[in-house]
Structures are given as C-alpha cells and as structure tokens.
Design a protein around this motif. Sequence first.
Motif, mmCIF file in Angstrom:
data_model
loop_
_atom_site.group_PDB
_atom_site.id
_atom_site.type_symbol
_atom_site.label_atom_id
_atom_site.label_comp_id
_atom_site.label_asym_id
_atom_site.label_seq_id
_atom_site.Cartn_x
_atom_site.Cartn_y
_atom_site.Cartn_z
ATOM 1 N N ILE A 12 1.324 -0.951 -0.115
ATOM 2 C CA ILE A 12 -0.165 0.422 0.118
ATOM 3 C C ILE A 12 0.903 1.393 -0.435
ATOM 4 N N ILE A 13 0.935 2.317 -1.165
ATOM 5 C CA ILE A 13 1.295 3.276 -0.983
ATOM 6 C C ILE A 13 0.780 4.384 -0.532
ATOM 7 N N ASP A 37 6.801 3.056 0.340
ATOM 8 C CA ASP A 37 6.792 4.733 0.719
ATOM 9 C C ASP A 37 6.922 5.345 -0.968
ATOM 10 N N ASN A 38 6.619 6.081 -0.675
ATOM 11 C CA ASN A 38 6.827 7.232 -2.848
ATOM 12 C C ASN A 38 6.900 8.803 -1.620
ATOM 13 N N PRO A 39 8.261 8.573 -1.365
ATOM 14 C CA PRO A 39 8.332 9.998 -0.723
ATOM 15 C C PRO A 39 8.160 11.568 -1.574
ATOM 16 N N LEU A 40 7.502 12.399 -0.616
ATOM 17 C CA LEU A 40 6.890 13.320 -1.442
ATOM 18 C C LEU A 40 8.466 14.579 -1.433
ATOM 19 N N ILE A 41 8.895 15.076 -2.496
ATOM 20 C CA ILE A 41 9.725 15.996 -3.014
ATOM 21 C C ILE A 41 9.713 16.973 -1.838
ATOM 22 N N ASN A 42 10.840 16.967 -0.952
ATOM 23 C CA ASN A 42 10.830 18.487 -0.109
ATOM 24 C C ASN A 42 12.130 19.817 -1.084
ATOM 25 N N THR A 43 11.271 20.794 -1.641
ATOM 26 C CA THR A 43 11.893 22.131 -2.162
ATOM 27 C C THR A 43 12.432 22.832 -1.424
ATOM 28 N N ASP A 86 9.160 8.134 -9.044
ATOM 29 C CA ASP A 86 9.247 6.766 -8.366
ATOM 30 C C ASP A 86 7.714 5.897 -7.795
ATOM 31 N N LEU A 87 6.640 6.671 -8.237
ATOM 32 C CA LEU A 87 5.051 6.380 -7.670
ATOM 33 C C LEU A 87 4.600 5.103 -8.950
ATOM 34 N N GLU A 88 5.428 5.689 -10.319
ATOM 35 C CA GLU A 88 5.597 4.874 -11.264
ATOM 36 C C GLU A 88 5.646 2.964 -10.925
ATOM 37 N N ARG A 89 6.886 3.481 -10.862
ATOM 38 C CA ARG A 89 7.859 2.359 -9.959
ATOM 39 C C ARG A 89 6.581 1.493 -8.781
ATOM 40 N N ASN A 147 -2.140 0.207 -13.419
ATOM 41 C CA ASN A 147 -1.492 -0.552 -12.228
ATOM 42 C C ASN A 147 -2.589 -1.376 -11.617
ATOM 43 N N HIS A 148 -3.489 -1.115 -12.187
ATOM 44 C CA HIS A 148 -4.922 -1.315 -11.421
ATOM 45 C C HIS A 148 -4.715 -1.527 -9.676
#
Length: 392
Positions: free
Chosen positions: A116-117, A139-145, A155-158, A196-197
């Motif tokens: 689960i993402i 874990d799909n870490p958010l990018i901290n700008t 990363d989410l797609e992978r 990706n279902h």
Amino acid sequence: MTYDFETVHKRFHTGSFKWNELAQFGITEADDIIPFSVADMEFVTAPEIIDALKRELDTSIMGYANPTSSYLESVCTWLKTRHNWDAKPEWILPSHGIVDAFFQAVRTYTNEGDGIILNTPVYYPMYEAITMNKRVLVDNPLINTGTRYEIDFDDLERKAADPNTTMLILCSPHNPCGRVFTREELTRIGEICLKNHVLVLSDEIHFDLVMPGHKHTVFASISEEFANNSVICTAPSKTFNIAGLQTSSILIPNPELREKFLNTLKLCQPNPKCNILGYRACEAAYRNCAKWLDEALNVIDTNRKLITDFINRELPAIKVYDLEGTYLMWLDFNGLGLDYKELERINHNEAKLFFDEGYVFGKRGEGFERWNIACPTRYIIDALERMKAAYK
C-alpha cells in the motif's frame, strides 16, 4: 465579523488529549496558554449547530437513527455547491470517523502482504492502518523543495507497477505538509493507479479548509473512471469543529466496491450507523454554516500570514512551508542544529509551546513541528514571542 472567533473554552479535565498534555507540564487556566497540537479547532462551535442540537434534545427521543434522506441530500448539496461534484445519496455510507474508514478499507480491498503506497511524511494513523493489518508499506516520499512538497511521479510509477501493490492511500489536502494537490497532479495519480490496477483511497477530511489562491479537487470528480476506482472519505468534523460527534460520510460510487465495503464493515459492526446528534449537526453545518466557515478561514489565513512573516523576519533559521490547505502549518526547525528530542524539550519546558512533533509523521518529519493555527489570533502572537525568546 458576524461570529465569535475570540472566545476559547479551555478543555482541562474534559478528556481532551491535547489539553491533558498541558496539565502534565503544569499549565493551568491562569497561564492562558493553549495547545497547538491535535487537529481540532480552538474556536467555539457555530451557533447554528448548537441551536440544531438543542432543538433535537428538546423534541426528539435519543433512539436508534439511520441517515435520513434529508441528511444524505445535505451532504450531496454541499459537495455540489462547495466542490462541484455531483455525488449521489446512494454512494454514501456512514462511518464514525475517517480513521475507522481507512482501516476498514484496507481490510476490505487488500490482503495480508499486499503493498500500500503512502506519500510520506504523512498522517500517522495511515502507517498504522497498513502495518497493524499486516500489509506492506510502500513509501513514495514527497519531494521537499524547501518551501513545499511535490509528488515524485517517477517513483510512484515504479512502485505502482509492482503487481503486489494494490492500494494508494491519498491524503488530500495533505497532512502534515499542507499541500492542496492540483487537478493536474491528481489526474496523473489517477492515471498511474488505473493503469496498474491500484485502488485509490482518498482521505479528504480537510477538503473545505483551503487557503486563498488554491482550489481543492475531489479525486472522484475528475472522471467516471477515477470515481469507479476510488473510495472518498469526507466529514464535517475538521471543517466545523465537531469531531467529537463522530459522523463521517464515505462515498463509494462503484456499486461493487460499495457492497464489498459494507459487507466487510458488518463483520465488526453488524448494524453500522452513526449517532443521531452527529447526523443533525452535520446537516445543520452543511445547510446553514457556510458563512461561519468563510469567516473561520479568514482568521486561519490571518494567522498563517502572521506566522510566516514573523518567523521569516525574526527566526530565519526556521523554515515555514507554504500552507495551501488544512489549518496545520509545517515548520522545519532543523536549521537550529538541535536533536529533535531536544527541540521537543525546549518547546515544552522553556517556550511552553505544544505542537504535534514532526517525528510522529515518519522519519522525514524529525526536526519538524506541525502547528495547529485554528485559534484566536492573540494566541498566535503570544506563542511567537515565546518562540523568539527561546530561540533567538
């Protein structure tokens, strides 16, 4: 201003976790210090809601109650007028709370060992819904700008492409990072998940709490395909400060997903429903309290600007992240060079500041603080002066 956003009812000895914490550190009513942690407001409840509850107490028996057609219609009308989503009454299932609902959804739609993402750092019960149900955190870490967070779509797609990954729990608006994801961002999330279902469980409890210049988009409103691949969690609790009445609306447009959720729900709640006062308060809020909400948002936005300007001017080592939605500001104290536990100690013992500690939202939250700013502005001013004295 029509409504009272100055009075604070101090909740010592009422069962309020955050007020109990103050007492543990020796704070009393005489100190006139309030907590800035757990996400309920320090605003008095809208009088229209109080009046509706009084009428109910005067005229009704507190018996069993299912959602009425009037209640369901009020939810749909709010979603249409406030969010331009044509929701249908039959999509709505009652839940005591959104945390209950996403725990239930994990059990309903995934199996032990499924991935689960999460977009981290994120609201901590979401981690628990995964790990306590023996699912795998993806874990799909958010990018901290440096001033805001963005989704790492590569990363989410992978990670969504892994056949073992079956769900994404979306926090929208995002807690604690304060992002209101754009329609374009949500569309890309939805497309990746459809391809990706991966089912989207969208926690939108803060969806009414959006700062000027930003617009919330209900995930399911983007397309019929997204609606049929999602569970949307909403509630009046954050919006109108009635979380203690434990009434939420879970919208599942897909009839097969809806039936599956209800059948699984009945395993632990054989007769699922909320309480009669919660239904009445929700309906009163959605029908009569839009003006109260608009005024509350003005106070929150004033507090947001005050904190941002003060810290940028007086304490530039502390980073303030852009608050787009929620009333929860995200601040990075790592520039002070303190261990996160020492930061917590100084805040509690020296500055008398009681935030939600960033580390509870995951490893990437260490050294951060989440500041609940839904309170009278005078308390923000006092807190900033205490912060300046402790850290300058």
